[in-house]
Design a protein around this motif. Structure first.
Motif, PDB file in Angstrom:
ATOM      1  N   ASN A   1      84.609  77.563  70.764  1.00  0.00           N
ATOM      2  CA  ASN A   1      84.729  76.461  71.710  1.00  0.00           C
ATOM      3  C   ASN A   1      85.922  75.572  71.383  1.00  0.00           C
ATOM      4  OD1 ASN A   1      82.517  77.207  73.206  1.00  0.00           O
ATOM      5  ND2 ASN A   1      81.108  75.933  72.068  1.00  0.00           N
ATOM      6  N   TRP A   2      86.459  74.949  72.403  1.00  0.00           N
ATOM      7  CA  TRP A   2      87.560  74.006  72.244  1.00  0.00           C
ATOM      8  C   TRP A   2      87.103  72.688  72.843  1.00  0.00           C
ATOM      9  CZ3 TRP A   2      90.793  71.340  75.710  1.00  0.00           C
ATOM     10  CH2 TRP A   2      91.915  70.773  75.142  1.00  0.00           C
ATOM     11  N   ASN A   3      86.894  71.688  72.003  1.00  0.00           N
ATOM     12  CA  ASN A   3      86.401  70.379  72.450  1.00  0.00           C
ATOM     13  C   ASN A   3      85.155  70.514  73.320  1.00  0.00           C
ATOM     14  OD1 ASN A   3      88.383  68.978  71.097  1.00  0.00           O
ATOM     15  ND2 ASN A   3      89.695  68.752  72.865  1.00  0.00           N
TER      16      ASN A   3
ATOM     17  N   ALA B   1      90.741  76.572  77.477  1.00  0.00           N
ATOM     18  CA  ALA B   1      91.715  75.527  77.779  1.00  0.00           C
ATOM     19  C   ALA B   1      92.825  76.156  78.623  1.00  0.00           C
ATOM     20  CB  ALA B   1      92.310  74.945  76.508  1.00  0.00           C
ATOM     21  N   VAL B   2      93.425  75.346  79.479  1.00  0.00           N
ATOM     22  CA  VAL B   2      94.549  75.787  80.298  1.00  0.00           C
ATOM     23  C   VAL B   2      95.717  74.863  79.991  1.00  0.00           C
ATOM     24  CG1 VAL B   2      95.422  76.044  82.657  1.00  0.00           C
ATOM     25  CG2 VAL B   2      93.030  76.612  82.125  1.00  0.00           C
ATOM     26  N   VAL B   3      96.880  75.443  79.803  1.00  0.00           N
ATOM     27  CA  VAL B   3      98.070  74.653  79.527  1.00  0.00           C
ATOM     28  C   VAL B   3      98.963  74.695  80.758  1.00  0.00           C
ATOM     29  CG1 VAL B   3     100.118  74.429  78.071  1.00  0.00           C
ATOM     30  CG2 VAL B   3      97.946  75.165  77.076  1.00  0.00           C
ATOM     31  N   LEU B   4      99.297  73.519  81.274  1.00  0.00           N
ATOM     32  CA  LEU B   4     100.198  73.415  82.418  1.00  0.00           C
ATOM     33  C   LEU B   4     101.531  72.857  81.947  1.00  0.00           C
ATOM     34  CD1 LEU B   4      97.743  71.711  84.923  1.00  0.00           C
ATOM     35  CD2 LEU B   4      98.341  74.133  84.803  1.00  0.00           C
ATOM     36  N   THR B   5     102.603  73.531  82.301  1.00  0.00           N
ATOM     37  CA  THR B   5     103.933  73.022  81.986  1.00  0.00           C
ATOM     38  C   THR B   5     104.790  73.089  83.247  1.00  0.00           C
ATOM     39  OG1 THR B   5     104.820  75.171  81.300  1.00  0.00           O
ATOM     40  CG2 THR B   5     103.806  73.806  79.580  1.00  0.00           C
TER      41      THR B   5
ATOM     42  N   ASN C   1      92.029  63.977  86.329  1.00  0.00           N
ATOM     43  CA  ASN C   1      92.170  63.562  84.927  1.00  0.00           C
ATOM     44  C   ASN C   1      92.713  64.700  84.061  1.00  0.00           C
ATOM     45  OD1 ASN C   1      92.135  61.538  83.000  1.00  0.00           O
ATOM     46  ND2 ASN C   1      90.124  62.139  82.243  1.00  0.00           N
ATOM     47  N   PHE C   2      93.619  65.500  84.642  1.00  0.00           N
ATOM     48  CA  PHE C   2      94.267  66.592  83.916  1.00  0.00           C
ATOM     49  C   PHE C   2      95.587  66.087  83.347  1.00  0.00           C
ATOM     50  CE2 PHE C   2      92.399  70.194  86.752  1.00  0.00           C
ATOM     51  CZ  PHE C   2      91.169  70.004  86.183  1.00  0.00           C
ATOM     52  N   LYS C   3      96.022  66.726  82.304  1.00  0.00           N
ATOM     53  CA  LYS C   3      97.295  66.397  81.666  1.00  0.00           C
ATOM     54  C   LYS C   3      98.229  67.590  81.803  1.00  0.00           C
ATOM     55  CE  LYS C   3      95.488  62.599  80.248  1.00  0.00           C
ATOM     56  NZ  LYS C   3      95.495  61.556  81.232  1.00  0.00           N
ATOM     57  N   ALA C   4      99.516  67.339  81.758  1.00  0.00           N
ATOM     58  CA  ALA C   4     100.512  68.400  81.800  1.00  0.00           C
ATOM     59  C   ALA C   4     101.719  67.969  80.995  1.00  0.00           C
ATOM     60  CB  ALA C   4     100.929  68.712  83.233  1.00  0.00           C
ATOM     61  N   THR C   5     102.553  68.930  80.669  1.00  0.00           N
ATOM     62  CA  THR C   5     103.792  68.660  79.959  1.00  0.00           C
ATOM     63  C   THR C   5     104.949  68.920  80.905  1.00  0.00           C
ATOM     64  OG1 THR C   5     102.820  69.306  77.857  1.00  0.00           O
ATOM     65  CG2 THR C   5     105.228  69.323  77.987  1.00  0.00           C
ATOM     66  N   PHE C   6     105.854  67.965  80.988  1.00  0.00           N
ATOM     67  CA  PHE C   6     107.033  68.106  81.829  1.00  0.00           C
ATOM     68  C   PHE C   6     108.250  68.195  80.918  1.00  0.00           C
ATOM     69  CE2 PHE C   6     103.861  66.431  84.536  1.00  0.00           C
ATOM     70  CZ  PHE C   6     104.155  66.897  85.810  1.00  0.00           C
ATOM     71  N   HIS C   7     108.996  69.272  81.072  1.00  0.00           N
ATOM     72  CA  HIS C   7     110.224  69.466  80.297  1.00  0.00           C
ATOM     73  C   HIS C   7     111.375  68.920  81.134  1.00  0.00           C
ATOM     74  CE1 HIS C   7     108.134  71.911  77.348  1.00  0.00           C
ATOM     75  NE2 HIS C   7     107.473  72.406  78.381  1.00  0.00           N
ATOM     76  N   LEU C   8     111.964  67.856  80.657  1.00  0.00           N
ATOM     77  CA  LEU C   8     112.991  67.155  81.422  1.00  0.00           C
ATOM     78  C   LEU C   8     114.394  67.554  81.007  1.00  0.00           C
ATOM     79  CD1 LEU C   8     111.534  63.549  81.254  1.00  0.00           C
ATOM     80  CD2 LEU C   8     111.134  65.296  82.993  1.00  0.00           C
ATOM     81  N   ILE C   9     115.257  67.633  81.986  1.00  0.00           N
ATOM     82  CA  ILE C   9     116.688  67.762  81.742  1.00  0.00           C
ATOM     83  C   ILE C   9     117.260  66.379  82.004  1.00  0.00           C
ATOM     84  CG2 ILE C   9     118.846  68.816  82.490  1.00  0.00           C
ATOM     85  CD1 ILE C   9     117.169  71.275  83.293  1.00  0.00           C
ATOM     86  N   THR C  10     117.643  65.694  80.957  1.00  0.00           N
ATOM     87  CA  THR C  10     118.012  64.280  81.088  1.00  0.00           C
ATOM     88  C   THR C  10     119.242  64.050  81.951  1.00  0.00           C
ATOM     89  OG1 THR C  10     119.185  64.384  78.990  1.00  0.00           O
ATOM     90  CG2 THR C  10     116.911  63.601  78.936  1.00  0.00           C
ATOM     91  N   SER C  11     120.076  65.065  82.129  1.00  0.00           N
ATOM     92  CA  SER C  11     121.244  64.896  82.994  1.00  0.00           C
ATOM     93  C   SER C  11     120.933  65.224  84.456  1.00  0.00           C
ATOM     94  CB  SER C  11     122.384  65.785  82.501  1.00  0.00           C
ATOM     95  OG  SER C  11     121.992  67.152  82.564  1.00  0.00           O
ATOM     96  N   SER C  12     119.711  65.634  84.738  1.00  0.00           N
ATOM     97  CA  SER C  12     119.317  65.962  86.105  1.00  0.00           C
ATOM     98  C   SER C  12     119.347  64.723  86.985  1.00  0.00           C
ATOM     99  CB  SER C  12     117.903  66.543  86.100  1.00  0.00           C
ATOM    100  OG  SER C  12     117.341  66.512  87.389  1.00  0.00           O
TER     101      SER C  12
END
Length: 56
Positions: free
Chosen positions: A2-4, A9-13, A33-44
């Motif tokens: 089990n996880w928590n 678990a599902v990972v959203l990116t 109430n889901f979380k995700a990771t956003f990979h940013l390109i700072t020059s975008s």
């Protein structure tokens, strides 16, 4: 294993933080109430135009 207390678990990116991700996806994720990771390109242009959005 089990996880928590959950069976899985599902990972959203999201790459590049496109406007559609910021305008549509984040509110939907928040509503569940889901979380995700956003990979940013700072020059975008999307990121530079909305830098205040990312600094909350």
């Amino acid at each position: 294993m089990n996880w928590n207390g959950k069976k899985c678990a599902v990972v959203l990116t999201y790459d590049d933080a496109l406007n559609i991700h910021l305008d549509k996806v984040i509110p939907i994720l928040n509503s569940f109430n889901f979380k995700a990771t956003f990979h940013l390109i700072t020059s975008s242009p999307v990121v530079t135009a909305r830098i205040d959005y990312f600094c909350i």
